[in-house]
Scaffold this active site. Structure first.
Site, PDB file in Angstrom:
ATOM      1  N   HIS A 275     -17.767 -23.834  53.647  1.00 15.81           N
ATOM      2  CA  HIS A 275     -17.030 -22.652  53.239  1.00 15.81           C
ATOM      3  C   HIS A 275     -16.570 -22.542  51.904  1.00 15.81           C
ATOM      4  O   HIS A 275     -15.723 -21.677  51.407  1.00 15.81           O
ATOM      5  CB  HIS A 275     -15.759 -22.247  54.206  1.00 15.81           C
TER       6      HIS A 275
ATOM      7  N   GLU B 294     -20.020 -17.088  58.068  1.00 21.68           N
ATOM      8  CA  GLU B 294     -18.851 -17.423  58.940  1.00 21.68           C
ATOM      9  C   GLU B 294     -17.766 -17.786  57.718  1.00 21.68           C
ATOM     10  O   GLU B 294     -17.935 -18.443  56.996  1.00 21.68           O
ATOM     11  CB  GLU B 294     -19.196 -18.140  59.983  1.00 21.68           C
ATOM     12  N   ASP B 295     -16.616 -17.281  58.300  1.00 17.67           N
ATOM     13  CA  ASP B 295     -15.353 -17.794  57.476  1.00 17.67           C
ATOM     14  C   ASP B 295     -15.285 -17.428  56.196  1.00 17.67           C
ATOM     15  O   ASP B 295     -14.899 -18.118  54.936  1.00 17.67           O
ATOM     16  CB  ASP B 295     -14.897 -19.320  57.625  1.00 17.67           C
TER      17      ASP B 295
ATOM     18  N   ASP C 123     -26.685 -30.812  54.646  1.00  8.36           N
ATOM     19  CA  ASP C 123     -25.850 -30.859  53.700  1.00  8.36           C
ATOM     20  C   ASP C 123     -26.082 -29.707  52.865  1.00  8.36           C
ATOM     21  O   ASP C 123     -26.840 -29.368  52.227  1.00  8.36           O
ATOM     22  CB  ASP C 123     -25.990 -32.035  52.906  1.00  8.36           C
ATOM     23  N   GLN C 124     -25.214 -28.406  53.015  1.00  5.96           N
ATOM     24  CA  GLN C 124     -25.211 -27.455  52.064  1.00  5.96           C
ATOM     25  C   GLN C 124     -25.337 -27.452  50.562  1.00  5.96           C
ATOM     26  O   GLN C 124     -25.522 -26.645  49.883  1.00  5.96           O
ATOM     27  CB  GLN C 124     -23.990 -26.588  52.429  1.00  5.96           C
TER      28      GLN C 124
END
Length: 144
Positions: free
Chosen positions: A40, A65-66, A15-16
């Site tokens: 993101h 990424e993204d 979980d970021q």
């Protein structure tokens, strides 16, 4: 959750938004490569980098990424976008055109009389990264 695809590659889902979970990944490091392909949102991209980059090996890569979501208002949950955060780090790579002190024994290959100095000679400490590259929806940071 951890999935092992080979003896050299493991994928850890974390979980970021949870700094403690991110810090727990240190036990698997140091890493040659970290790819942030998370949710993101700006705050999570920044938190993940600030937490995990310390666990990247010298010469290793950290990839966001993204990063295009920095231009999408529905991903804004922080006052600074991911792209803007890393653009600010570009100044650290270049030390804002550092013109520091001339070392006691300057190497002759640099034009010291013009005031240009290697950042290694201008600063007592260097940032932990060597380069930041901005690509199409990717940011690649190389560890010093």
């Amino acid at each position: 959750m951890c999935a092992a695809y080979s003896s050299r590659i493991q994928i850890h889902l974390t979980d970021q938004r949870d700094r403690a979970q991110l810090k727990n990944l240190e036990q698997f490091g140091p890493f040659d490569l970290v790819i942030d392909d998370g949710n993101h949102f700006w705050a999570e991209q920044i938190l993940t980098f600030e937490t995990l980059f310390d666990y990247v090996k010298p010469g290793g890569l950290y990839v966001v990424e993204d990063s295009c979501t920095s231009y999408w208002p529905e991903y804004k949950n922080h006052p600074v976008s991911c792209v803007d955060y890393f653009k600010n780090l570009v100044d650290d790579v270049n030390f804002r055109g550092a013109r520091g002190r001339v070392p006691a024994h300057p190497p002759m290959e640099f034009p010291w009389n013009m005031g240009w100095h290697r950042r290694e000679d201008c600063q007592p400490t260097l940032p932990a990264f060597e380069s930041i590259q901005f690509l199409n929806s990717l940011i690649v940071i190389t560890k010093r």
